[in-house]
Design a protein around this motif. Structure first.
Motif, PDB file in Angstrom:
ATOM      1  N   ALA A 202      27.128  78.499  16.234  1.00  0.00           N
ATOM      2  CA  ALA A 202      27.715  79.340  17.267  1.00  0.00           C
ATOM      3  C   ALA A 202      27.343  80.805  17.080  1.00  0.00           C
ATOM      4  CB  ALA A 202      29.241  79.192  17.261  1.00  0.00           C
ATOM      5  N   GLN A 203      27.027  81.194  15.845  1.00  0.00           N
ATOM      6  CA  GLN A 203      26.685  82.594  15.583  1.00  0.00           C
ATOM      7  C   GLN A 203      25.217  82.891  15.826  1.00  0.00           C
ATOM      8  OE1 GLN A 203      29.518  83.831  15.255  1.00  0.00           O
ATOM      9  NE2 GLN A 203      30.523  81.944  14.619  1.00  0.00           N
ATOM     10  N   SER A 204      24.380  81.888  15.913  1.00  0.00           N
ATOM     11  CA  SER A 204      22.931  82.116  16.007  1.00  0.00           C
ATOM     12  C   SER A 204      22.403  81.919  17.417  1.00  0.00           C
ATOM     13  CB  SER A 204      22.192  81.183  15.048  1.00  0.00           C
ATOM     14  OG  SER A 204      22.454  79.836  15.364  1.00  0.00           O
ATOM     15  N   ILE A 205      23.303  81.884  18.400  1.00  0.00           N
ATOM     16  CA  ILE A 205      22.867  81.769  19.787  1.00  0.00           C
ATOM     17  C   ILE A 205      23.084  83.083  20.503  1.00  0.00           C
ATOM     18  CG2 ILE A 205      23.387  79.304  19.886  1.00  0.00           C
ATOM     19  CD1 ILE A 205      25.944  79.940  21.334  1.00  0.00           C
ATOM     20  N   GLY A 206      22.450  83.227  21.641  1.00  0.00           N
ATOM     21  CA  GLY A 206      22.643  84.436  22.434  1.00  0.00           C
ATOM     22  C   GLY A 206      21.750  85.571  21.973  1.00  0.00           C
ATOM     23  N   VAL A 207      22.000  86.763  22.502  1.00  0.00           N
ATOM     24  CA  VAL A 207      21.178  87.939  22.210  1.00  0.00           C
ATOM     25  C   VAL A 207      21.963  88.914  21.355  1.00  0.00           C
ATOM     26  CG1 VAL A 207      19.859  87.695  24.334  1.00  0.00           C
ATOM     27  CG2 VAL A 207      21.946  89.050  24.366  1.00  0.00           C
ATOM     28  N   HIS A 208      21.225  89.830  20.693  1.00  0.00           N
ATOM     29  CA  HIS A 208      21.823  90.895  19.890  1.00  0.00           C
ATOM     30  C   HIS A 208      22.747  90.325  18.817  1.00  0.00           C
ATOM     31  CE1 HIS A 208      20.054  93.389  22.921  1.00  0.00           C
ATOM     32  NE2 HIS A 208      20.922  93.028  23.857  1.00  0.00           N
ATOM     33  N   ARG A 209      22.303  89.258  18.122  1.00  0.00           N
ATOM     34  CA  ARG A 209      23.154  88.609  17.135  1.00  0.00           C
ATOM     35  C   ARG A 209      22.882  89.088  15.719  1.00  0.00           C
ATOM     36  NH1 ARG A 209      27.127  86.631  19.757  1.00  0.00           N
ATOM     37  NH2 ARG A 209      27.570  85.167  18.102  1.00  0.00           N
ATOM     38  N   HIS A 210      21.866  89.943  15.529  1.00  0.00           N
ATOM     39  CA  HIS A 210      21.461  90.294  14.165  1.00  0.00           C
ATOM     40  C   HIS A 210      22.602  90.942  13.388  1.00  0.00           C
ATOM     41  CE1 HIS A 210      18.873  91.256  10.831  1.00  0.00           C
ATOM     42  NE2 HIS A 210      19.173  92.538  10.931  1.00  0.00           N
ATOM     43  N   GLY A 211      23.290  91.895  14.005  1.00  0.00           N
ATOM     44  CA  GLY A 211      24.393  92.568  13.322  1.00  0.00           C
ATOM     45  C   GLY A 211      25.517  91.620  12.983  1.00  0.00           C
ATOM     46  N   ILE A 212      25.786  90.662  13.870  1.00  0.00           N
ATOM     47  CA  ILE A 212      26.845  89.684  13.623  1.00  0.00           C
ATOM     48  C   ILE A 212      26.466  88.775  12.461  1.00  0.00           C
ATOM     49  CG2 ILE A 212      28.102  87.730  14.611  1.00  0.00           C
ATOM     50  CD1 ILE A 212      27.924  89.084  17.317  1.00  0.00           C
ATOM     51  N   LEU A 213      25.207  88.369  12.404  1.00  0.00           N
ATOM     52  CA  LEU A 213      24.761  87.516  11.302  1.00  0.00           C
ATOM     53  C   LEU A 213      24.884  88.240   9.966  1.00  0.00           C
ATOM     54  CD1 LEU A 213      21.643  85.787  12.890  1.00  0.00           C
ATOM     55  CD2 LEU A 213      23.880  84.777  12.440  1.00  0.00           C
TER      56      LEU A 213
END
Length: 272
Positions: A111-122
């Motif tokens: 769920a964390q590796s989908i969508g855009v602009h996820r680098h900071g969240i990862l």
């Protein structure tokens, strides 16, 4: 206070108006496995069974308020974390988990590796949440984003364990037409393999499959299962749900998390 007959799990996930993923997947899975799901909304979405059309993140302060109200009222024994929409969400949940170290935590990494602009969240996931995680559930395809520094699946898994994650369940490490192999990684021990027999349904074409697995693992942990047993049972449940997947819209298939009830109902109808 006496322990309730029905274990309570707390989930962090978006509202999915289709009823196929997000909170709906968490609730359906929990109910199917004899648990009660208390849900914290992380985002409101406009979507169909094909794609997300709009997403509005919930303010981090409201996430904290939702979670603390539930944790102070209910005897939560496991937490499942689904899709988060901002770094502030990771920071908010981090602050909550610090106050409840006894509660087992399962994260749906897919769920964390989908969508855009996820680098900071990862990055926030790695530094803030993995050290507090009992079990991280990830697909083989997620590992490149979660641990790009590793050359092999085993190396990537070790990198994630090095962040402080207590265990990692990687789905679809190997796949054939009639079976799929998952791996459970634990620190300082050889990984354990699980072979799931059945048709080679592509999880990429199934809506909410990863949420089903992660929530099922949280449910079995809430029931008091040991980690390996919880992983084994959760995989069997998720696999059966996917094998019984159905189409409710014009997009992706949806796991039938109540497949056992459907089968019972069909048998009764045949008798009549």
């Amino acid at each position: 206070m006496d322990s309730p007959e029905t274990p309570v799990i707390l989930t962090f996930s978006p509202h999915d108006p289709t009823g196929c993923g997000g909170q709906s997947a968490d609730i359906e899975t929990a109910v199917s496995l004899g648990c009660h799901a208390a849900t914290v909304v992380t985002a409101l979405t406009a979507r169909d069974t094909r794609e997300i059309k709009e997403l509005q993140a919930v303010d981090a302060a409201l996430i904290i308020e939702q979670a603390r109200a539930l944790l102070e009222d209910m005897p939560v024994t496991a937490i499942k974390i689904g899709e988060l929409s901002s770094v502030s969400h990771c920071e908010a949940i981090h602050s909550i988990l610090l106050d409840y170290p006894q509660i087992k935590v399962v994260i749906d990494a897919s769920a964390q590796s989908i969508g855009v602009h996820r680098h900071g969240i990862l990055q926030a996931l790695q530094t803030l949440l993995l050290p507090q995680t009992t079990l991280l559930c990830a697909r083989q395809s997620d590992l490149q984003q979660l641990a790009p520094g590793g050359d092999t699946t085993d190396a990537k898994a070790q990198l994630l364990l090095d962040f402080g994650c207590k265990s990692l369940l990687v789905s679809r490490c190997r796949q054939s037409r009639h079976a799929s192999v998952n791996k459970l990684y634990l620190p300082h021990t050889e990984h354990k393999e699980f072979e799931l027999q059945g048709s080679g349904t592509k999880l990429e074409g199934i809506m909410g499959a990863s949420a089903t697995l992660a929530t099922a693992a949280a449910a079995y942990l809430a029931h008091g299962c040991l980690l390996t047993d919880a992983c084994h049972q959760a995989q069997q449940f998720a696999w059966q749900s996917v094998q019984h997947a159905r189409r409710v819209g014009m997009g992706k298939l949806v796991p039938n998390r109540l497949f056992w009830a459907t089968e019972k109902a069909q048998k009764k109808s045949y008798k009549h």
